[in-house]
Write a protein that holds these residues in place. Structure first.
Motif, PDB file in Angstrom:
ATOM      1  N   ALA A 187      46.502  57.139  55.383  1.00 58.33           N
ATOM      2  CA  ALA A 187      47.128  56.377  54.294  1.00 58.33           C
ATOM      3  C   ALA A 187      48.308  55.545  54.781  1.00 58.33           C
ATOM      4  N   ALA A 188      48.953  55.987  55.854  1.00 61.76           N
ATOM      5  CA  ALA A 188      50.093  55.230  56.378  1.00 61.76           C
ATOM      6  C   ALA A 188      49.663  53.837  56.814  1.00 61.76           C
ATOM      7  N   LEU A 240      50.188  51.002  54.429  1.00 60.88           N
ATOM      8  CA  LEU A 240      51.550  50.472  54.351  1.00 60.88           C
ATOM      9  C   LEU A 240      51.975  49.781  55.644  1.00 60.88           C
ATOM     10  N   LEU A 241      51.628  50.393  56.777  1.00 59.37           N
ATOM     11  CA  LEU A 241      52.127  49.888  58.059  1.00 59.37           C
ATOM     12  C   LEU A 241      51.443  48.601  58.513  1.00 59.37           C
ATOM     13  N   ILE A 242      50.133  48.529  58.371  1.00 61.62           N
ATOM     14  CA  ILE A 242      49.412  47.369  58.904  1.00 61.62           C
ATOM     15  C   ILE A 242      49.768  46.068  58.181  1.00 61.62           C
ATOM     16  N   PRO A 243      49.772  46.030  56.838  1.00 60.22           N
ATOM     17  CA  PRO A 243      50.167  44.767  56.192  1.00 60.22           C
ATOM     18  C   PRO A 243      51.617  44.376  56.494  1.00 60.22           C
ATOM     19  N   ALA A 244      52.486  45.369  56.602  1.00 64.76           N
ATOM     20  CA  ALA A 244      53.901  45.062  56.820  1.00 64.76           C
ATOM     21  C   ALA A 244      54.211  44.702  58.272  1.00 64.76           C
ATOM     22  N   LEU A 245      53.550  45.390  59.243  1.00 68.19           N
ATOM     23  CA  LEU A 245      53.927  45.225  60.647  1.00 68.19           C
ATOM     24  C   LEU A 245      52.827  44.669  61.533  1.00 68.19           C
ATOM     25  N   GLY A 246      51.663  44.432  60.978  1.00 68.49           N
ATOM     26  CA  GLY A 246      50.569  43.855  61.764  1.00 68.49           C
ATOM     27  C   GLY A 246      50.077  44.795  62.846  1.00 68.49           C
ATOM     28  N   MET A 256      51.203  52.123  65.400  1.00 66.29           N
ATOM     29  CA  MET A 256      51.935  53.263  64.844  1.00 66.29           C
ATOM     30  C   MET A 256      50.988  54.169  64.059  1.00 66.29           C
ATOM     31  N   ASN A 257      50.046  53.572  63.340  1.00 66.05           N
ATOM     32  CA  ASN A 257      49.064  54.331  62.580  1.00 66.05           C
ATOM     33  C   ASN A 257      48.185  55.167  63.509  1.00 66.05           C
ATOM     34  N   ILE A 258      47.774  54.592  64.632  1.00 64.30           N
ATOM     35  CA  ILE A 258      46.952  55.320  65.596  1.00 64.30           C
ATOM     36  C   ILE A 258      47.724  56.493  66.175  1.00 64.30           C
ATOM     37  N   GLU A 280      46.638  60.396  65.723  1.00 64.97           N
ATOM     38  CA  GLU A 280      46.388  61.266  66.873  1.00 64.97           C
ATOM     39  C   GLU A 280      47.326  62.475  66.867  1.00 64.97           C
ATOM     40  N   ALA A 281      48.559  62.278  66.458  1.00 70.03           N
ATOM     41  CA  ALA A 281      49.495  63.406  66.365  1.00 70.03           C
ATOM     42  C   ALA A 281      49.005  64.425  65.339  1.00 70.03           C
ATOM     43  N   MET A 282      48.454  63.946  64.243  1.00 62.42           N
ATOM     44  CA  MET A 282      47.911  64.857  63.232  1.00 62.42           C
ATOM     45  C   MET A 282      46.711  65.633  63.783  1.00 62.42           C
ATOM     46  N   VAL A 283      45.864  64.971  64.545  1.00 57.93           N
ATOM     47  CA  VAL A 283      44.703  65.639  65.145  1.00 57.93           C
ATOM     48  C   VAL A 283      45.169  66.735  66.096  1.00 57.93           C
ATOM     49  N   VAL A 284      46.154  66.425  66.935  1.00 59.61           N
ATOM     50  CA  VAL A 284      46.682  67.430  67.870  1.00 59.61           C
ATOM     51  C   VAL A 284      47.286  68.597  67.101  1.00 59.61           C
ATOM     52  N   LEU A 285      48.046  68.325  66.072  1.00 59.22           N
ATOM     53  CA  LEU A 285      48.655  69.389  65.276  1.00 59.22           C
ATOM     54  C   LEU A 285      47.592  70.293  64.664  1.00 59.22           C
ATOM     55  N   ILE A 286      46.550  69.710  64.108  1.00 59.38           N
ATOM     56  CA  ILE A 286      45.467  70.505  63.512  1.00 59.38           C
ATOM     57  C   ILE A 286      44.764  71.342  64.575  1.00 59.38           C
ATOM     58  N   GLN A 287      44.533  70.763  65.751  1.00 62.39           N
ATOM     59  CA  GLN A 287      43.878  71.518  66.818  1.00 62.39           C
ATOM     60  C   GLN A 287      44.748  72.675  67.295  1.00 62.39           C
TER      61      GLN A 287
END
Length: 115
Positions: free
Chosen positions: A2-3, A6-12, A18-20, A24-31
């Motif tokens: 979902a980020a 917000l991030l892509i339209p505002a920061l291209g 940043m979204n990637i 990836e940080a969320m994937v690592v945390l879940i693992q």
């Protein structure tokens, strides 16, 4: 994620990057959460400094060689850089021999038993 809405339209492209990273940080945390009872992370990464040092030395070696390259084809340039970085990182890991390499059989068996 979902980020990205917000991030892509505002920061291209910076927002996409940043979204990637966030994804990836969320994937690592879940693992980490899912494998916390199967793996001893403290023991596996007690040589974390060796991994960071290997990465830093790989970066310095790659930048040094990269500054002397004159490859005009983008695909060849990227391919060569990727192979060079992988080679240097593996070389430094073999030299420093971190404990995560010694425990690779434990890690692989834990992965096999989960799946």
């Amino acid at each position: 994620m979902a980020a990205g809405l917000l991030l892509i339209p505002a920061l291209g492209s910076t927002g996409a990057m940043m979204n990637i990273v966030l994804s990836e940080a969320m994937v690592v945390l879940i693992q980490v959460i899912m494998t916390r009872n199967d793996l001893n992370y403290r023991q596996m990464f007690n040589d974390f400094h060796k991994l960071v040092l290997s990465g830093a030395l790989m970066f310095v070696a790659a930048i040094t060689i990269n500054s002397r390259l004159e490859i005009n084809n983008d695909f060849l340039y990227l391919s060569f850089n990727a192979l060079m970085a992988i080679s240097f990182y593996m070389f430094f890991l073999i030299i420093f021999n971190p404990s995560v390499l010694k425990n690779k059989n434990v890690l692989l068996s834990a992965i096999r038993n989960k799946g």
